[in-house]
Design a protein around this motif. Sequence first.
Motif, PDB file in Angstrom:
ATOM      1  N   TRP A 146       7.801 -15.242  -0.328  1.00 34.19           N
ATOM      2  CA  TRP A 146       7.979 -14.068  -1.194  1.00 34.19           C
ATOM      3  C   TRP A 146       7.221 -12.858  -0.668  1.00 34.19           C
ATOM      4  CZ3 TRP A 146      11.043 -13.974  -5.663  1.00 34.19           C
ATOM      5  CH2 TRP A 146      11.578 -15.208  -6.048  1.00 34.19           C
ATOM      6  N   ASN A 147       6.130 -13.120   0.043  1.00 34.91           N
ATOM      7  CA  ASN A 147       5.309 -12.070   0.631  1.00 34.91           C
ATOM      8  C   ASN A 147       4.426 -12.747   1.663  1.00 34.91           C
ATOM      9  OD1 ASN A 147       3.263 -10.228   1.314  1.00 34.91           O
ATOM     10  ND2 ASN A 147       3.270  -9.273  -0.701  1.00 34.91           N
ATOM     11  N   GLU A 149       2.025 -11.899   3.299  1.00 38.81           N
ATOM     12  CA  GLU A 149       0.592 -11.621   3.209  1.00 38.81           C
ATOM     13  C   GLU A 149      -0.073 -12.409   2.092  1.00 38.81           C
ATOM     14  OE1 GLU A 149      -0.895  -9.807   5.543  1.00 38.81           O
ATOM     15  OE2 GLU A 149       1.108  -9.737   6.431  1.00 38.81           O
ATOM     16  N   ARG A 150       0.697 -13.234   1.388  1.00 40.32           N
ATOM     17  CA  ARG A 150       0.167 -14.043   0.286  1.00 40.32           C
ATOM     18  C   ARG A 150       0.236 -15.528   0.643  1.00 40.32           C
ATOM     19  NH1 ARG A 150      -0.290 -10.712  -4.373  1.00 40.32           N
ATOM     20  NH2 ARG A 150      -0.401  -8.586  -3.534  1.00 40.32           N
ATOM     21  N   GLU A 428       4.496  -7.202  -9.008  1.00 48.43           N
ATOM     22  CA  GLU A 428       4.680  -7.099  -7.562  1.00 48.43           C
ATOM     23  C   GLU A 428       5.874  -7.922  -7.086  1.00 48.43           C
ATOM     24  OE1 GLU A 428       0.586  -6.563  -5.327  1.00 48.43           O
ATOM     25  OE2 GLU A 428       0.490  -8.307  -6.650  1.00 48.43           O
ATOM     26  N   LEU A 430       6.366 -11.224  -7.602  1.00 49.67           N
ATOM     27  CA  LEU A 430       5.986 -12.588  -7.233  1.00 49.67           C
ATOM     28  C   LEU A 430       6.231 -13.535  -8.399  1.00 49.67           C
ATOM     29  CD1 LEU A 430       2.623 -11.687  -5.489  1.00 49.67           C
ATOM     30  CD2 LEU A 430       4.713 -12.447  -4.348  1.00 49.67           C
TER      31      LEU A 430
END
Length: 466
Positions: A146-147, A149-150, A428, A430
Motif C-alpha cells: 500500500w505504501n 515506505e511503510r 492516508e 492505508l
Amino acid sequence: MTSDLTNADATELAEWIRNGKASAVEVIEAHLSRIAALNEKLNAIVTTNDSALEAAKAADQAVRDKTALGPLHGVPFTGKDSIDTASVPTQRGSPIFRGRIPSVDAASVARMKAAGAILLAKTNIPEFSYSTESENLLSGRTNNPWNLERTPGGSSGGESAAIAAGLSPIGLGTDLAISVRGPAAQTGIVSLKATHGRVPMTGIWPREPRRFWHVGPMARSVRDLKLALSVLTGPDGKDSLSSRVPVLETAPPQKQLRVGWLVRPGFGPIQPQVGDTVEAGVRALEQAGCVVQQVTIPALERDPPLDVFLKLHVNEMKPVFEQTTRGQPDEHIGPIARFMLDTPETSIEDCVQAEQAAQRLSDAFAEFFQEYDALLCPVLPLPAHEHRLTSVKVEGEDIDGIKIMAATVPFNVTGLPAISLPFGLSDEGLPIGLQIVGAWNAEATILDLALKLESQSPIQGMRPKI
C-alpha cells in the motif's frame, strides 16, 4: 485472465481448477509472473519452490483423470520462513540458518498439501520470527504494497505483503503476540489465530514459549480462513497441546449473537480513525441483526496483558537465543537477538505474580463470554507505520513501539481465538482492521461474525495499486 487469477481468492481458484475454467499450471504461472514483476519492490518472497510447476502439472492430470480432489486442489500457497518445508529452504530469518533445508514438512504444511494445495514460495520474517516488523540480516526488509515506505508488520509481514499484492492467494503465518493479526491489518487482508492448540505447531521454530505460539491462515477472504481452518485442525500425535482441544465446530450459531465492543480503556492509546472504524463495525453488526453493546473489561487495566506476556516469556525465550547464537560470528547476530540477549531474566517472584495475573485475565474473559458471544475491538492502535519504529505518537502520547501489540497480546496470553479483517481506510489511504475475539473453541462464531462484517466492509475487494 492472468489478473483474475492473481486477484481471486483460494476458494474461487479451487473451483476454477476443478471445473476446468483454469488449470493449476496457469494459476501457478500467473503467480510466479506476479512475483517476478513485484517482488523486487516488496521483498516479500525469499524462496520459490522449484517443484511448484511440476506439482501443478500433476494436479491438472488428476483433474483429467477424474481423481478425487481435495478442497484446495491445485491452489498455490505460501508459508512463513519459520515453518518447515521439505526440500525447500527454511532459514528462519537469520544467516545462522542460511541454506537450511528441512527433510520433513511442518504439520500445517503437510495438511495444506494433503488438501491439494501446492507450495509456491516462502515469505520473509524478522530475525528468528521475533519482531513486529519483517527485516533481517539474511534477506533484508519487506515493504508494504500500500505504501513501500511503510511496514507490512511482523512477524508474518512477508506473508501479509505477498497476499495483499497478489503474489499468493493464501498462506500460513505464526502468531506469538501479534504476528498474523497485525500484519493482516496493516496490509488489508484477513487472518485467524485460532484457539491455542487448535492447529499443531510441529515443525515450526522456535517452539518456546509454547503457551503463546499459534499457527494460522492468512488470506484474501473470510471463507478462505474457514476452509483453511477445516484443513489445518486436529491433533497430530506430536504436539501434545493440539490433543487438548475439542473437535472443531464448523456450523454457525443458530441464535441472535451478542457482541461487546471496546476501544478504550484497556488497550492503551488508540488513534481516533481506528476507533471510528471499530464503531463503523458496530453499526454493521447491528444492521446484521446482532445485539451490540459497549463494554469495559477492568482486568485489562488491572493486569496489563503486555506486561504479563513480557514477564512470562523472557525466561523461556532467552535460552533459545543464547543457544542459537553461541559461537556465531558477530555479523550473523542481528539487533533483535542482541536485544533479547541483553534483556534481564524475570525473577521467580515476578514470574509467579505474572502466572497469577494470566489466570486472572483468563477468568475475566471466561466471565465476559458468559454474557457475550464475541468481543469487537481494534487490532492495532494505528495503521501501517514507517519502517524501524521505535516510538509513535498516538492521541498526543509517545508510546514505545512494542505497545502496538497491546490489543492483540491479550488473546495470546489467554489462548482465545481472534480474527483480523479490514474495514476502513486511514486519511492516508492505508487499511484499518477490526479484531473479532471469541470464547475458547468458538471459531464458528467469530467466522460467522467476520462474514457479516466482510459483506459490509467499505473496502471489501480493494487491493493496493502497487
